[in-house]
Design a protein around this motif. Structure first.
Motif, PDB file in Angstrom:
ATOM      1  N   GLY A 126       0.676  -1.095   0.230  1.00 52.17           N
ATOM      2  CA  GLY A 126      -0.038  -0.021   0.061  1.00 52.17           C
ATOM      3  C   GLY A 126       1.031   1.175   0.207  1.00 52.17           C
ATOM      4  O   GLY A 126       1.830   1.185   0.794  1.00 52.17           O
ATOM      5  N   VAL A 127       0.494   2.224  -0.855  1.00 58.21           N
ATOM      6  CA  VAL A 127       1.396   3.441  -0.995  1.00 58.21           C
ATOM      7  C   VAL A 127       0.426   4.516  -1.032  1.00 58.21           C
ATOM      8  O   VAL A 127      -0.745   4.561  -1.843  1.00 58.21           O
ATOM      9  CB  VAL A 127       2.266   3.567  -2.352  1.00 58.21           C
ATOM     10  N   GLU A 128       0.489   5.589  -0.064  1.00 51.92           N
ATOM     11  CA  GLU A 128      -0.321   6.760  -0.155  1.00 51.92           C
ATOM     12  C   GLU A 128       0.595   7.842  -0.638  1.00 51.92           C
ATOM     13  O   GLU A 128       1.627   8.037  -0.376  1.00 51.92           O
ATOM     14  CB  GLU A 128      -0.901   7.106   1.112  1.00 51.92           C
ATOM     15  N   VAL A 129      -0.146   8.483  -1.641  1.00 50.12           N
ATOM     16  CA  VAL A 129       0.714   9.954  -2.097  1.00 50.12           C
ATOM     17  C   VAL A 129      -0.138  10.762  -1.933  1.00 50.12           C
ATOM     18  O   VAL A 129      -1.196  10.969  -2.343  1.00 50.12           O
ATOM     19  CB  VAL A 129       0.951   9.536  -3.665  1.00 50.12           C
ATOM     20  N   VAL A 130       0.496  11.968  -0.888  1.00 48.06           N
ATOM     21  CA  VAL A 130      -0.116  12.805  -0.605  1.00 48.06           C
ATOM     22  C   VAL A 130       0.422  14.372  -1.557  1.00 48.06           C
ATOM     23  O   VAL A 130       1.648  14.673  -1.327  1.00 48.06           O
ATOM     24  CB  VAL A 130      -0.119  13.396   0.977  1.00 48.06           C
ATOM     25  N   MET A 131      -0.487  14.935  -2.228  1.00 50.86           N
ATOM     26  CA  MET A 131      -0.085  16.193  -2.763  1.00 50.86           C
ATOM     27  C   MET A 131      -0.388  17.326  -1.811  1.00 50.86           C
ATOM     28  O   MET A 131      -1.225  17.599  -1.409  1.00 50.86           O
ATOM     29  CB  MET A 131      -0.706  16.586  -3.939  1.00 50.86           C
ATOM     30  N   VAL A 132       0.847  18.116  -1.534  1.00 46.25           N
ATOM     31  CA  VAL A 132       0.785  19.075  -0.611  1.00 46.25           C
ATOM     32  C   VAL A 132       1.285  20.325  -1.378  1.00 46.25           C
ATOM     33  O   VAL A 132       2.552  20.396  -2.117  1.00 46.25           O
ATOM     34  CB  VAL A 132       1.585  18.913   0.718  1.00 46.25           C
ATOM     35  N   GLY A 133       0.375  21.824  -1.271  1.00 48.55           N
ATOM     36  CA  GLY A 133       0.866  22.814  -1.980  1.00 48.55           C
ATOM     37  C   GLY A 133      -0.124  23.775  -1.995  1.00 48.55           C
ATOM     38  O   GLY A 133      -1.478  23.436  -1.798  1.00 48.55           O
ATOM     39  N   VAL A 134       0.177  25.165  -1.997  1.00 46.36           N
ATOM     40  CA  VAL A 134      -0.808  26.025  -1.828  1.00 46.36           C
ATOM     41  C   VAL A 134      -1.546  26.210  -3.234  1.00 46.36           C
ATOM     42  O   VAL A 134      -2.893  26.676  -3.190  1.00 46.36           O
ATOM     43  CB  VAL A 134      -0.159  27.670  -1.709  1.00 46.36           C
ATOM     44  N   ASP A 135      -1.207  25.715  -4.398  1.00 47.94           N
ATOM     45  CA  ASP A 135      -1.784  25.879  -5.732  1.00 47.94           C
ATOM     46  C   ASP A 135      -2.303  24.391  -6.048  1.00 47.94           C
ATOM     47  O   ASP A 135      -2.791  24.006  -7.265  1.00 47.94           O
ATOM     48  CB  ASP A 135      -0.775  26.191  -6.842  1.00 47.94           C
ATOM     49  N   VAL A 136      -2.592  23.713  -5.096  1.00 46.69           N
ATOM     50  CA  VAL A 136      -3.399  22.060  -5.114  1.00 46.69           C
ATOM     51  C   VAL A 136      -4.785  22.711  -5.853  1.00 46.69           C
ATOM     52  O   VAL A 136      -5.517  23.395  -5.083  1.00 46.69           O
ATOM     53  CB  VAL A 136      -3.393  21.385  -3.985  1.00 46.69           C
ATOM     54  N   VAL A 137      -5.238  21.859  -6.775  1.00 42.51           N
ATOM     55  CA  VAL A 137      -6.389  22.176  -7.702  1.00 42.51           C
ATOM     56  C   VAL A 137      -7.583  21.264  -7.084  1.00 42.51           C
ATOM     57  O   VAL A 137      -7.425  20.015  -6.778  1.00 42.51           O
ATOM     58  CB  VAL A 137      -6.297  21.939  -9.213  1.00 42.51           C
ATOM     59  N   ASP A 138      -8.613  21.889  -6.698  1.00 41.00           N
ATOM     60  CA  ASP A 138      -9.954  20.940  -6.552  1.00 41.00           C
ATOM     61  C   ASP A 138     -10.203  19.715  -7.636  1.00 41.00           C
ATOM     62  O   ASP A 138     -10.173  20.228  -8.653  1.00 41.00           O
ATOM     63  CB  ASP A 138     -11.019  21.827  -6.257  1.00 41.00           C
ATOM     64  N   GLY A 139     -10.408  18.682  -7.096  1.00 41.39           N
ATOM     65  CA  GLY A 139     -10.651  17.623  -7.963  1.00 41.39           C
ATOM     66  C   GLY A 139     -10.699  16.304  -7.181  1.00 41.39           C
ATOM     67  O   GLY A 139     -10.794  16.382  -5.708  1.00 41.39           O
ATOM     68  N   PRO A 140     -10.642  15.239  -7.855  1.00 45.84           N
ATOM     69  CA  PRO A 140     -10.803  13.836  -6.912  1.00 45.84           C
ATOM     70  C   PRO A 140      -9.627  13.540  -5.930  1.00 45.84           C
ATOM     71  O   PRO A 140     -10.092  13.063  -4.934  1.00 45.84           O
ATOM     72  CB  PRO A 140     -10.774  12.712  -8.134  1.00 45.84           C
TER      73      PRO A 140
END
Length: 290
Positions: A126-140
């Motif tokens: 199992g691998v979780e990939v967390v995107m962290v940033g001020v410009d993360v776009v709303d979506g799935p």
């Protein structure tokens, strides 16, 4: 006939796949898959509206191959990072933080977009990939990080909109999110100007002081040099840097300088781990006592 086309479990261990040529050689019925993309509705629509003649099929096939590398470049670069640091996805559940994530990583991103990691490491825990940033776009992928381990054998994408050091304080320190096994930054850009560096500084120091395995990618040799210079000044321990075997092969024009040669995403990588030994006397003492 969509890009990316469906892929299968790797037939070679990840360490034996040295680049895109090896990756393509593992794709069964590759020519049929490329042919399906060329014959697809989108390709017909594209050239109907392009206002110029459709290129030869051979040329288009090469172009589709380049687009496919662009799509898979990020997950495979994460896989490369795991291998460089000797992190084994078959040994335990893993968490990867993508730091400084922006619209590039998150616009129209589907929950399955990093599934190539499952083909690369079949049987992973199992691998979780967390995107962290001020410009993360709303979506799935705009769903909260997991406090529990990622589901067995799956790649789970989540995100946090904000600065990494704030995320660390609000989520990692409070156990709302797992501590990362690897942190990856695609084109962090802290070398570009003093303002950007100032914004990145708390994150760079956090990554250094917590001794987290970090992989950064850059577009060019010039960016590589400038980034290395900053990381050396910050007394970060640089494990290595090199051309990325899974760089995107799709050329991109830099908007700010349209007359310059095109660049390629994640052309080079830099691997970092903690501070340089001189900044941590205890480590040197330990080594002397061996």
């Amino acid at each position: 006939g969509d890009i990316p086309f469906p892929t299968e479990t790797w037939t070679k261990p990840a360490r034996d796949v040295e680049g895109w040529e090896d990756w393509f050689s593992m794709q069964e019925q590759l020519e049929e898959k490329l042919g399906a993309v060329l014959a697809g509705r989108y390709m017909t629509l594209l050239w109907a509206n392009a206002g110029k003649p459709r290129p030869e099929d051979g040329e288009l096939r090469e172009s589709v191959r380049r687009l496919v590398t662009d799509f898979h470049s990020r997950p495979l670069t994460i896989g490369l990072g795991l291998r460089l640091f000797g992190i084994d996805p078959l040994a335990k559940v893993l968490t990867v933080h993508v730091v400084g994530a922006s619209h590039v990583e998150t616009l129209n991103t589907r929950l399955t977009d990093y599934d190539e990691l499952t083909r690369m490491f079949p049987g992973h825990r199992g691998v979780e990939v967390v995107m962290v940033g001020v410009d993360v776009v709303d979506g799935p992928v705009m769903r909260p990080p997991l406090a529990a381990p990622a589901p067995w054998g799956r790649v789970y994408l989540s995100s946090y909109k904000g600065l990494y050091h704030d995320f660390w304080e609000s989520h990692v320190e409070t156990k709302l999110a797992a501590r990362p096994d690897l942190v990856v930054g695609f084109h962090p850009g802290f070398h570009a100007c003093p303002e950007l560096l100032a914004g990145w500084l708390p994150t760079l120091l956090l990554l250094r002081d917590y001794c987290l395995p970090v992989l950064f990618t850059v577009y060019s040799e010039q960016e590589l040099k400038s980034s290395l210079q900053i990381l050396v000044e910050l007394e970060t321990h640089i494990m290595g840097y090199a051309a990325n075997p899974f760089a995107s092969l799709r050329p991109e024009q830099v908007y700010s300088s349209p007359n310059k040669a095109p660049v390629y995403c994640s052309s080079y990588y830099i691997a970092l781990l903690g501070p340089v030994a001189s900044a941590v006397p205890a480590v040197e003492e330990l080594e002397d006592g061996d």
